[in-house]
Scaffold this motif. Sequence first.
Motif, PDB file in Angstrom:
ATOM      1  N   MET A 270      52.842  53.410  41.864  1.00 43.62           N
ATOM      2  CA  MET A 270      53.003  52.215  41.058  1.00 43.62           C
ATOM      3  C   MET A 270      51.880  51.222  41.356  1.00 43.62           C
ATOM      4  O   MET A 270      51.588  50.955  42.518  1.00 43.62           O
ATOM      5  N   LYS A 271      51.252  50.714  40.317  1.00 39.69           N
ATOM      6  CA  LYS A 271      50.157  49.778  40.487  1.00 39.69           C
ATOM      7  C   LYS A 271      50.621  48.355  40.246  1.00 39.69           C
ATOM      8  O   LYS A 271      51.436  48.093  39.354  1.00 39.69           O
ATOM      9  N   TRP A 272      50.093  47.434  41.057  1.00 38.41           N
ATOM     10  CA  TRP A 272      50.399  46.028  40.884  1.00 38.41           C
ATOM     11  C   TRP A 272      50.011  45.574  39.482  1.00 38.41           C
ATOM     12  O   TRP A 272      48.941  45.889  38.974  1.00 38.41           O
ATOM     13  N   GLY A 273      50.928  44.841  38.824  1.00 39.27           N
ATOM     14  CA  GLY A 273      50.676  44.335  37.480  1.00 39.27           C
ATOM     15  C   GLY A 273      51.006  45.318  36.378  1.00 39.27           C
ATOM     16  O   GLY A 273      50.986  44.959  35.196  1.00 39.27           O
TER      17      GLY A 273
ATOM     18  N   GLU B 148      66.728  55.082  32.621  1.00 37.56           N
ATOM     19  CA  GLU B 148      65.727  54.067  32.286  1.00 37.56           C
ATOM     20  C   GLU B 148      66.374  52.996  31.426  1.00 37.56           C
ATOM     21  O   GLU B 148      66.945  53.295  30.379  1.00 37.56           O
ATOM     22  N   SER B 149      66.295  51.753  31.856  1.00 33.96           N
ATOM     23  CA  SER B 149      66.900  50.644  31.131  1.00 33.96           C
ATOM     24  C   SER B 149      65.921  50.104  30.087  1.00 33.96           C
ATOM     25  O   SER B 149      64.787  50.569  29.969  1.00 33.96           O
ATOM     26  N   ASN B 150      66.372  49.099  29.345  1.00 34.00           N
ATOM     27  CA  ASN B 150      65.504  48.402  28.402  1.00 34.00           C
ATOM     28  C   ASN B 150      64.879  47.161  29.018  1.00 34.00           C
ATOM     29  O   ASN B 150      64.193  46.399  28.338  1.00 34.00           O
ATOM     30  N   ILE B 151      65.109  46.961  30.323  1.00 32.20           N
ATOM     31  CA  ILE B 151      64.593  45.771  31.013  1.00 32.20           C
ATOM     32  C   ILE B 151      63.151  46.028  31.446  1.00 32.20           C
ATOM     33  O   ILE B 151      62.885  46.939  32.225  1.00 32.20           O
ATOM     34  N   GLU B 152      62.247  45.237  30.922  1.00 30.02           N
ATOM     35  CA  GLU B 152      60.839  45.393  31.259  1.00 30.02           C
ATOM     36  C   GLU B 152      60.432  44.413  32.356  1.00 30.02           C
ATOM     37  O   GLU B 152      60.970  43.311  32.448  1.00 30.02           O
ATOM     38  N   PHE B 153      59.491  44.821  33.188  1.00 33.31           N
ATOM     39  CA  PHE B 153      58.961  43.942  34.225  1.00 33.31           C
ATOM     40  C   PHE B 153      57.582  44.407  34.632  1.00 33.31           C
ATOM     41  O   PHE B 153      57.170  45.527  34.326  1.00 33.31           O
ATOM     42  N   LYS B 154      56.851  43.530  35.286  1.00 36.24           N
ATOM     43  CA  LYS B 154      55.552  43.879  35.833  1.00 36.24           C
ATOM     44  C   LYS B 154      55.696  44.133  37.328  1.00 36.24           C
ATOM     45  O   LYS B 154      56.312  43.334  38.026  1.00 36.24           O
ATOM     46  N   MET B 155      55.124  45.222  37.794  1.00 38.49           N
ATOM     47  CA  MET B 155      55.226  45.565  39.210  1.00 38.49           C
ATOM     48  C   MET B 155      54.575  44.469  40.050  1.00 38.49           C
ATOM     49  O   MET B 155      53.393  44.163  39.880  1.00 38.49           O
ATOM     50  N   PRO B 156      55.350  43.834  40.930  1.00 33.80           N
ATOM     51  CA  PRO B 156      54.789  42.760  41.757  1.00 33.80           C
ATOM     52  C   PRO B 156      53.911  43.298  42.883  1.00 33.80           C
ATOM     53  O   PRO B 156      54.052  44.454  43.293  1.00 33.80           O
ATOM     54  N   GLU B 157      53.027  42.451  43.363  1.00 35.61           N
ATOM     55  CA  GLU B 157      52.168  42.821  44.487  1.00 35.61           C
ATOM     56  C   GLU B 157      52.881  42.403  45.772  1.00 35.61           C
ATOM     57  O   GLU B 157      52.754  41.268  46.231  1.00 35.61           O
ATOM     58  N   LEU B 158      53.636  43.312  46.347  1.00 33.20           N
ATOM     59  CA  LEU B 158      54.424  42.987  47.525  1.00 33.20           C
ATOM     60  C   LEU B 158      53.550  42.947  48.775  1.00 33.20           C
ATOM     61  O   LEU B 158      52.586  43.708  48.906  1.00 33.20           O
TER      62      LEU B 158
ATOM     63  N   GLN C 135      61.217  52.981  42.083  1.00 35.00           N
ATOM     64  CA  GLN C 135      60.003  52.208  41.807  1.00 35.00           C
ATOM     65  C   GLN C 135      59.490  51.383  42.987  1.00 35.00           C
ATOM     66  O   GLN C 135      58.327  50.993  43.015  1.00 35.00           O
ATOM     67  N   PHE C 136      60.359  51.112  43.964  1.00 35.38           N
ATOM     68  CA  PHE C 136      59.939  50.350  45.130  1.00 35.38           C
ATOM     69  C   PHE C 136      60.061  51.175  46.420  1.00 35.38           C
ATOM     70  O   PHE C 136      60.283  50.638  47.488  1.00 35.38           O
TER      71      PHE C 136
END
Length: 260
Positions: free
Chosen positions: A1-4, A51-61, A103-104
């Motif tokens: 998974m890439k940030w952003g 897989e849900s319908n909830i979209e998000f951007k992968m945060p830079e942890l 994803q995390f």
Amino acid sequence: MKWGEEMKLKYISEEALQDLKFNHQAYERHYFEMNDQWFNEYFNQSGYVIESNIEFKMPELNLSQDYIISDQKNVKEIYEALSHLTPVQATQERLWTGLALLQFRDYTFYRLKKDMDNRNERRIKSGLFFTQGNKRSLFIHILARLWWVGYMTYDKNNPENPYWLTDFFSEKDFSARCVTFFSSNFTSNPAITKGILTALIKLQEKGVDIKRDHFQESTKYLNVVGGATILDLLTEKEVEEMITQHLEKIFNNIKKPTLI
């Protein structure tokens, strides 16, 4: 998974959750080994990932070896990325276990690495599953607690720094404070939470070294007051004033030992 990277949130099925949770000992060696291949194959089973319908951007942890740094920063990162979740959605074990193992997963391996290296099966299980009741588990789970601390401390009335309460809460003893502070029923009310934290910040600004005792005494006091007062009707300011007066009285009255 890439940030952003933009993606849809994934969670796990009830069948997968129950299998992972109640057969945890049978799978524990894969956690100890941080075995990506095994997890990938496991979740490739039909119906295990949704897989849900909830979209998000992968945060830079932040993956600092100093958890004081990473926990404080990651509260903001997780909450910013997933702030559009509703509180009801954010209480779901399938969501948080799914995110932690899908994803995390890189964050999970980072945050639980010491426990995996030490084969601390109990902490691994409590860090990934709800093992201590739904509410308490939200503040023990390694991902859920980040979101919930963000949700409970985010101050929209302070647009210049809406995370000022978050910064204070997570500046030290993050794991202990999560359990100590948010295990009380009334701290589910953001107004009460913010009132207590504001009082503690102002005491700290006066030179008081805020410790776990201050958090415990605050919740203990409101638990007593709640027997005669409807706490949910109090404003943040009223809670702040009550806590300030009580803590100043309690901790200023502690007598120092007499030298003989």
